[in-house]
Design a protein around this motif. Structure first.
Motif, PDB file in Angstrom:
ATOM      1  N   UNK A  54      -3.435   6.644   5.888  1.00 51.59           N
ATOM      2  CA  UNK A  54      -4.574   7.547   5.724  1.00 51.59           C
ATOM      3  C   UNK A  54      -5.287   7.305   4.397  1.00 51.59           C
ATOM      4  N   UNK A  55      -4.508   7.092   3.330  1.00 51.05           N
ATOM      5  CA  UNK A  55      -5.110   6.853   2.021  1.00 51.05           C
ATOM      6  C   UNK A  55      -5.861   5.529   1.998  1.00 51.05           C
ATOM      7  N   UNK A  56      -5.352   4.523   2.712  1.00 51.63           N
ATOM      8  CA  UNK A  56      -6.058   3.249   2.774  1.00 51.63           C
ATOM      9  C   UNK A  56      -7.389   3.408   3.496  1.00 51.63           C
ATOM     10  N   UNK A  57      -7.418   4.194   4.571  1.00 51.03           N
ATOM     11  CA  UNK A  57      -8.679   4.415   5.290  1.00 51.03           C
ATOM     12  C   UNK A  57      -9.711   5.074   4.376  1.00 51.03           C
ATOM     13  N   UNK A  58      -9.280   6.047   3.582  1.00 52.28           N
ATOM     14  CA  UNK A  58     -10.202   6.716   2.662  1.00 52.28           C
ATOM     15  C   UNK A  58     -10.679   5.765   1.563  1.00 52.28           C
ATOM     16  N   UNK A  59      -9.753   4.987   1.005  1.00 50.70           N
ATOM     17  CA  UNK A  59     -10.116   4.043  -0.060  1.00 50.70           C
ATOM     18  C   UNK A  59     -11.040   2.954   0.463  1.00 50.70           C
ATOM     19  N   UNK A  60     -10.797   2.532   1.683  1.00 43.86           N
ATOM     20  CA  UNK A  60     -11.621   1.500   2.319  1.00 43.86           C
ATOM     21  C   UNK A  60     -13.048   2.005   2.500  1.00 43.86           C
TER      22      UNK A  60
ATOM     23  N   UNK B 232       0.820  -1.221   0.000  1.00 47.61           N
ATOM     24  CA  UNK B 232       0.000   0.000   0.000  1.00 47.61           C
ATOM     25  C   UNK B 232       0.849   1.264   0.000  1.00 47.61           C
ATOM     26  N   UNK B 233       2.182   1.157  -0.043  1.00 50.22           N
ATOM     27  CA  UNK B 233       3.037   2.333   0.050  1.00 50.22           C
ATOM     28  C   UNK B 233       4.057   2.409  -1.070  1.00 50.22           C
ATOM     29  N   UNK B 234       4.874   3.485  -1.032  1.00 48.60           N
ATOM     30  CA  UNK B 234       5.913   3.759  -2.040  1.00 48.60           C
ATOM     31  C   UNK B 234       5.285   3.949  -3.416  1.00 48.60           C
ATOM     32  N   UNK B 235       4.378   4.931  -3.524  1.00 45.34           N
ATOM     33  CA  UNK B 235       3.584   5.076  -4.745  1.00 45.34           C
ATOM     34  C   UNK B 235       3.601   6.477  -5.364  1.00 45.34           C
ATOM     35  N   UNK B 236       4.347   7.427  -4.814  1.00 46.44           N
ATOM     36  CA  UNK B 236       4.365   8.780  -5.377  1.00 46.44           C
ATOM     37  C   UNK B 236       5.767   9.153  -5.891  1.00 46.44           C
ATOM     38  N   UNK B 237       5.881   9.964  -6.977  1.00 49.29           N
ATOM     39  CA  UNK B 237       4.800  10.573  -7.751  1.00 49.29           C
ATOM     40  C   UNK B 237       4.066   9.527  -8.581  1.00 49.29           C
ATOM     41  N   UNK B 238       2.768   9.666  -8.600  1.00 47.12           N
ATOM     42  CA  UNK B 238       1.937   8.601  -9.150  1.00 47.12           C
ATOM     43  C   UNK B 238       2.172   8.357 -10.628  1.00 47.12           C
ATOM     44  N   UNK B 239       2.389   9.419 -11.410  1.00 48.34           N
ATOM     45  CA  UNK B 239       2.566   9.247 -12.847  1.00 48.34           C
ATOM     46  C   UNK B 239       3.778   8.358 -13.143  1.00 48.34           C
ATOM     47  N   UNK B 240       4.755   8.372 -12.236  1.00 49.68           N
ATOM     48  CA  UNK B 240       5.962   7.584 -12.444  1.00 49.68           C
ATOM     49  C   UNK B 240       5.885   6.208 -11.783  1.00 49.68           C
ATOM     50  N   UNK B 241       5.287   6.140 -10.592  1.00 51.02           N
ATOM     51  CA  UNK B 241       5.323   4.912  -9.796  1.00 51.02           C
ATOM     52  C   UNK B 241       4.183   3.954 -10.105  1.00 51.02           C
ATOM     53  N   UNK B 242       3.161   4.381 -10.799  1.00 50.26           N
ATOM     54  CA  UNK B 242       1.971   3.529 -10.980  1.00 50.26           C
ATOM     55  C   UNK B 242       2.294   2.240 -11.711  1.00 50.26           C
ATOM     56  N   UNK B 243       3.358   2.207 -12.497  1.00 53.54           N
ATOM     57  CA  UNK B 243       3.684   1.004 -13.249  1.00 53.54           C
ATOM     58  C   UNK B 243       4.478  -0.016 -12.453  1.00 53.54           C
ATOM     59  N   UNK B 244       4.820   0.302 -11.199  1.00 60.30           N
ATOM     60  CA  UNK B 244       5.599  -0.644 -10.407  1.00 60.30           C
ATOM     61  C   UNK B 244       5.083  -0.854  -8.992  1.00 60.30           C
ATOM     62  N   UNK B 245       4.351   0.119  -8.431  1.00 59.42           N
ATOM     63  CA  UNK B 245       3.876   0.005  -7.054  1.00 59.42           C
ATOM     64  C   UNK B 245       2.396   0.357  -6.963  1.00 59.42           C
ATOM     65  N   UNK B 246       1.641  -0.478  -6.291  1.00 66.34           N
ATOM     66  CA  UNK B 246       0.227  -0.203  -6.048  1.00 66.34           C
ATOM     67  C   UNK B 246       0.069   0.871  -4.986  1.00 66.34           C
ATOM     68  N   UNK B 247      -0.970   1.687  -5.106  1.00 70.21           N
ATOM     69  CA  UNK B 247      -1.384   2.564  -4.017  1.00 70.21           C
ATOM     70  C   UNK B 247      -2.599   1.921  -3.333  1.00 70.21           C
ATOM     71  N   UNK B 248      -3.142   2.515  -2.276  1.00 69.95           N
ATOM     72  CA  UNK B 248      -4.257   1.865  -1.577  1.00 69.95           C
ATOM     73  C   UNK B 248      -5.473   1.587  -2.449  1.00 69.95           C
ATOM     74  N   UNK B 249      -5.819   2.491  -3.367  1.00 65.30           N
ATOM     75  CA  UNK B 249      -6.939   2.211  -4.274  1.00 65.30           C
ATOM     76  C   UNK B 249      -6.649   0.980  -5.125  1.00 65.30           C
ATOM     77  N   UNK B 250      -5.416   0.896  -5.629  1.00 70.00           N
ATOM     78  CA  UNK B 250      -5.022  -0.277  -6.413  1.00 70.00           C
ATOM     79  C   UNK B 250      -5.071  -1.539  -5.569  1.00 70.00           C
TER      80      UNK B 250
END
Length: 357
Positions: free
Chosen positions: A330-336, A279-297
């Protein structure tokens, strides 16, 4: 050199090795020092790849995404209220106990086995001991308080997952089997021949006992220990099958990507009692989205594999990317909340925190 200055250099050598935009990087080494095998649908004879998720950032994008991105300041110390956990000597029967060590390191206890995932007890996740991303909190379980370890699962060769110093300590103390994807065993044994590494391809199975079998599954990620070995060792997730009602999915490092692999994992190995999802190590999103999930993912992955519950990992210990130390929780709580998932069904674990079920 400042901590931030080394972080940038480390990011270029580590995260940047995934970029692939510079011709010199692509041509730096023609042969694979870790693995020699036939071509497959995810190995071209030199490098591994995801058939349904090719990823190649330009060097300019790499430079902008890693070097010039604004990064939140992490505290030097962010201790966990659960630190100092003392796990039992063994898990009992179908009971499942998962203890967060920190970042992506987990202790899984079930069916009488003690299984460590991506164990890192070193102070830094770095090619050198004197600089690089440093722990913001100690391991949730002290090394000397670990029960005897039967098996270790290592998902890939990034320094925050494959820590040869910790593997060597475990080999000397417990001599556990180490299950890892192709190429990674070569790295381990080059450091310490006593590490009992067994390297497998996606789709392989490794029985740990008459009741527990580990399966290697695909992940949307990549690998590198430096600038010349990008994607020359395989990466993976794991399914721990400890019975029809006791299957655990450990995603490892992964993006959501097109999502194809997750529905396939659910069909082939589910249903899952628990999923351990990054659920972490995901920003900046435009760059990291191809290798790390964020909480929504991560929630999308949870639903695709069909797990009953999940624990969130890969956050809050080593600063690898731009978001604040507590942002993933915090982002996981919002996505949840947005997904209608109860808090107890997807928790972002802190070091020493325990999930039981």
């Amino acid at each position: 050199m400042t901590r931030r200055g080394f972080f940038k250099i480390f990011a270029v050598l580590g995260l940047g090795a995934a970029g692939g935009g510079a011709a010199w990087l692509q041509q730096a080494r023609a042969k694979n020092p870790y693995y020699a095998g036939p071509r497959t649908d995810h190995f071209d004879g030199v490098r591994f790849f995801n058939p349904d998720h090719p990823w190649s950032k330009s060097f300019g994008e790499l430079w902008r995404g890693v070097w010039f991105s604004d990064k939140a300041e992490w505290p030097d110390s962010w201790p966990s209220p659960y630190a100092g956990a003392r796990p039992p000597a063994r898990g009992e029967g179908d009971a499942l106990r998962v203890t967060m060590i920190g970042h992506a390191s987990l202790l899984i206890q079930t069916q009488g086995l003690n299984i460590l995932v991506d164990p890192v007890w070193s102070e830094r996740c770095s090619p050198v001991s004197f600089a690089g991303p440093k722990r913001a909190n100690p391991p949730g379980v002290a090394f000397d308080d670990l029960p005897k370890i039967d098996a270790v699962l290592v998902t890939h060769n990034h320094y925050d997952h494959l820590d040869v110093e910790t593997l060597s300590r475990l080999a000397a103390r417990d001599a556990p089997r180490v299950i890892t994807p192709l190429g990674n065993g070569t790295i381990m044994k080059a450091h310490d021949p006593k590490i009992a590494a067994e390297s497998y391809d996606w789709g392989a199975r490794a029985p740990l006992s008459d009741r527990v079998t580990v399966h290697l599954t695909p992940a949307y990620h990549w690998s590198a220990r430096g600038v010349n070995d990008r994607r020359k060792a395989l990466w993976c997730g794991f399914v721990i099958d400890a019975g029809p009602d006791n299957r655990i999915y450990v995603a490892g490092d992964t993006a959501l990507g097109p999502g194809t692999i997750f529905s396939e994992i659910g069909r082939a190995h589910g249903p899952f009692r628990l999923a351990a999802l990054p659920v972490g190590a995901y920003e900046p999103r435009w760059f990291m989205r191809d290798q790390h999930a964020n909480p929504d993912d991560a929630i999308a992955i949870l639903r695709a594999v069909g797990a009953k519950q999940a624990v969130g990992m890969h956050w809050g210990t080593f600063q690898l990317t731009a978001e604040a130390i507590d942002a993933p929780e915090q982002a996981l709580a919002e996505a949840r909340t947005a997904a209608g998932i109860a808090a107890e069904d997807f928790r972002a674990l802190r070091p020493g925190e325990v999930w039981t079920g």
